[in-house]
Design a protein around this motif. Sequence first.
Motif, mmCIF file in Angstrom:
data_model
loop_
_atom_site.group_PDB
_atom_site.id
_atom_site.type_symbol
_atom_site.label_atom_id
_atom_site.label_comp_id
_atom_site.label_asym_id
_atom_site.label_seq_id
_atom_site.Cartn_x
_atom_site.Cartn_y
_atom_site.Cartn_z
ATOM 1 N N ASP A 273 4.021 6.059 3.900
ATOM 2 C CA ASP A 273 4.077 5.980 2.050
ATOM 3 C C ASP A 273 3.578 4.675 1.730
ATOM 4 O OD1 ASP A 273 4.877 8.462 2.100
ATOM 5 O OD2 ASP A 273 6.897 7.885 1.383
ATOM 6 N N VAL A 274 4.079 3.269 2.334
ATOM 7 C CA VAL A 274 3.606 1.878 2.072
ATOM 8 C C VAL A 274 2.193 1.908 2.660
ATOM 9 C CG1 VAL A 274 4.046 -0.403 2.564
ATOM 10 C CG2 VAL A 274 6.050 1.571 2.209
ATOM 11 N N PHE A 275 1.725 2.392 3.898
ATOM 12 C CA PHE A 275 0.544 2.501 4.142
ATOM 13 C C PHE A 275 -0.369 2.774 3.211
ATOM 14 C CE2 PHE A 275 -2.826 4.243 6.810
ATOM 15 C CZ PHE A 275 -3.250 3.162 7.808
ATOM 16 N N ASN A 276 -0.275 4.089 3.116
ATOM 17 C CA ASN A 276 -1.116 4.573 2.187
ATOM 18 C C ASN A 276 -1.357 4.161 0.804
ATOM 19 O OD1 ASN A 276 -2.145 7.280 3.219
ATOM 20 N ND2 ASN A 276 0.008 7.846 3.746
ATOM 21 N N ALA A 277 -0.224 3.834 0.346
ATOM 22 C CA ALA A 277 -0.152 2.991 -1.111
ATOM 23 C C ALA A 277 -1.269 1.898 -1.110
ATOM 24 C CB ALA A 277 1.145 2.653 -1.588
ATOM 25 N N TYR A 278 -0.948 1.074 0.088
ATOM 26 C CA TYR A 278 -1.823 -0.074 0.095
ATOM 27 C C TYR A 278 -3.362 0.292 0.230
ATOM 28 C CZ TYR A 278 -4.284 -4.086 2.200
ATOM 29 O OH TYR A 278 -5.120 -5.132 2.529
ATOM 30 N N TRP A 279 -3.916 1.522 1.111
ATOM 31 C CA TRP A 279 -5.051 1.662 1.141
ATOM 32 C C TRP A 279 -5.711 2.220 -0.113
ATOM 33 C CZ3 TRP A 279 -7.973 -0.997 3.777
ATOM 34 C CH2 TRP A 279 -7.596 -1.403 5.026
ATOM 35 N N GLN A 280 -4.702 3.137 -1.062
ATOM 36 C CA GLN A 280 -5.183 3.609 -2.212
ATOM 37 C C GLN A 280 -5.534 2.571 -3.155
ATOM 38 O OE1 GLN A 280 -1.577 6.302 -2.155
ATOM 39 N NE2 GLN A 280 -2.897 8.038 -1.870
ATOM 40 N N ALA A 281 -4.566 1.413 -3.024
ATOM 41 C CA ALA A 281 -5.113 0.419 -4.169
ATOM 42 C C ALA A 281 -6.428 -0.113 -3.699
ATOM 43 C CB ALA A 281 -3.958 -0.580 -4.016
ATOM 44 N N GLN A 282 -6.866 -0.063 -2.543
ATOM 45 C CA GLN A 282 -8.276 -0.597 -2.117
ATOM 46 C C GLN A 282 -9.247 0.322 -2.540
ATOM 47 O OE1 GLN A 282 -7.867 -3.928 -0.942
ATOM 48 N NE2 GLN A 282 -5.778 -3.466 -0.971
ATOM 49 N N VAL A 283 -8.952 1.752 -2.437
ATOM 50 C CA VAL A 283 -9.814 2.852 -2.533
ATOM 51 C C VAL A 283 -9.402 3.718 -3.677
ATOM 52 C CG1 VAL A 283 -11.346 4.496 -1.616
ATOM 53 C CG2 VAL A 283 -10.867 2.466 -0.260
ATOM 54 N N PRO A 284 -9.636 3.678 -5.076
ATOM 55 C CA PRO A 284 -8.912 4.621 -6.074
ATOM 56 C C PRO A 284 -9.489 6.036 -5.667
ATOM 57 C CG PRO A 284 -9.766 2.608 -7.011
ATOM 58 C CD PRO A 284 -10.232 2.675 -5.749
ATOM 59 N N GLY A 285 -8.411 6.886 -5.747
ATOM 60 C CA GLY A 285 -8.658 8.153 -5.553
ATOM 61 C C GLY A 285 -8.721 8.497 -4.009
ATOM 62 N N LEU A 286 -8.172 7.933 -3.352
ATOM 63 C CA LEU A 286 -8.089 8.156 -1.600
ATOM 64 C C LEU A 286 -6.959 8.884 -1.631
ATOM 65 C CD1 LEU A 286 -8.930 7.328 1.351
ATOM 66 C CD2 LEU A 286 -7.129 5.479 1.146
ATOM 67 N N ARG A 287 -7.222 10.113 -0.604
ATOM 68 C CA ARG A 287 -6.161 10.965 -0.309
ATOM 69 C C ARG A 287 -5.338 10.443 0.975
ATOM 70 N NH1 ARG A 287 -7.432 15.114 2.401
ATOM 71 N NH2 ARG A 287 -9.692 14.811 2.589
ATOM 72 N N PRO A 288 -3.908 10.314 0.891
ATOM 73 C CA PRO A 288 -3.195 9.878 1.866
ATOM 74 C C PRO A 288 -3.434 10.741 3.235
ATOM 75 C CG PRO A 288 -1.908 11.252 0.371
ATOM 76 C CD PRO A 288 -3.178 11.324 -0.251
ATOM 77 N N THR A 289 -2.999 10.100 4.139
ATOM 78 C CA THR A 289 -2.976 10.667 5.428
ATOM 79 C C THR A 289 -1.705 10.238 6.232
ATOM 80 O OG1 THR A 289 -4.221 10.545 7.512
ATOM 81 C CG2 THR A 289 -3.833 8.588 6.604
ATOM 82 N N ALA A 290 -1.442 11.296 6.996
ATOM 83 C CA ALA A 290 -0.304 11.336 8.139
ATOM 84 C C ALA A 290 -0.701 10.640 9.407
ATOM 85 C CB ALA A 290 0.232 12.588 8.391
ATOM 86 N N GLY A 291 -2.215 10.411 9.587
ATOM 87 C CA GLY A 291 -2.553 9.584 10.631
ATOM 88 C C GLY A 291 -2.833 10.464 11.830
ATOM 89 N N TYR A 292 -2.811 11.821 11.848
ATOM 90 C CA TYR A 292 -3.074 12.594 13.101
ATOM 91 C C TYR A 292 -4.619 12.474 13.370
ATOM 92 C CZ TYR A 292 1.683 13.554 13.640
ATOM 93 O OH TYR A 292 3.115 13.575 13.793
ATOM 94 N N PRO A 293 -4.939 12.587 14.627
ATOM 95 C CA PRO A 293 -6.504 12.800 14.767
ATOM 96 C C PRO A 293 -7.134 13.772 13.858
ATOM 97 C CG PRO A 293 -5.299 12.630 16.865
ATOM 98 C CD PRO A 293 -4.276 13.046 15.605
#
Length: 321
Positions: A273-293
Amino acid sequence: MNQRLIATDEAGYGPQLGPLVIASTCWDLDGSEDPAALFAGIEEGFELPGLGRVRIGDSKKLFSPKKSGGLRGLEIAMLSVAALVSSKRVDSLAKWLDLISPESSQTLAKTRWFANLNEAFPIDLDSPADMVPVRDAVSSFWQTEAVHLQAASATILPAAAFNTICDAVGNKATLLSEQTVSLVMPQILQCDAEQVEVFSDKHGGRAYYGGLLQHFFPDGQVAIELETRQVSSYRIELGSRTIRWHFTAKGDSFAPVALASMVAKYTRERLMDVFNAYWQAQVPGLRPTAGYPGDAGRFIGEIGEAITRQKLADHELVRSR
């Protein structure tokens, strides 16, 4: 109490993004009963005042990522662990990490997307103002004459640390095995119990662990008790002490392993959740990921410009294996 039981499991072994979390639960037992019988009541669960039922089981079934309040099933158990093993109030993710993995929390703070860990703990569950009733309720099940929960611990490896270790040992199955043994070694060596039982889920399909255990117990005599597709069991004679280590497929059917699985799963989900929030702040509208291939590739592509701006090397963000 004259027997120590330690159980381990992991979350995040398969993904390309986010941390690998290896967790353990450590228990002291009176040794008069078979561990399976001692933990039968814990597997049934119990009610916490105002919070709901503590359920110990498959962490994947207790976590519902697509539902609001999806962490609630895990958080009731995590709040119980925190209430029992800490005298301090655990009310943030940072404090939770300090409780289960103080060394790892310092490593995470050096990773920019994990720099802000001041999120609330818990988040899908109302934390009671007075933790004494929670502690008392949990104690009646997890701190009895027969069973005593001593600690929950974890090793947390973000991508950079994962890649460095993986490069050194050659593959991620060896990484998982060595990091698991390293996590529980202090819990084995710093107790005075003459009988120690360790239960671990099997590591990446690996069947043989004798050489691994001999490496970590150079002064011990390691004997193979059983090596099959389902179970690999070993006996280690170390002076007057006997350590038996069991690696079992689907080992989280046993309550202590299941609780370790829940600790690992909850911790990884909160960090994602923290990881996704960081990157969503860099890229507005970015969908979160669970990180799987697969989805990880989509996510990496969408944050490509932000990666370039921040001058990140691949090994800092993406696991190599």
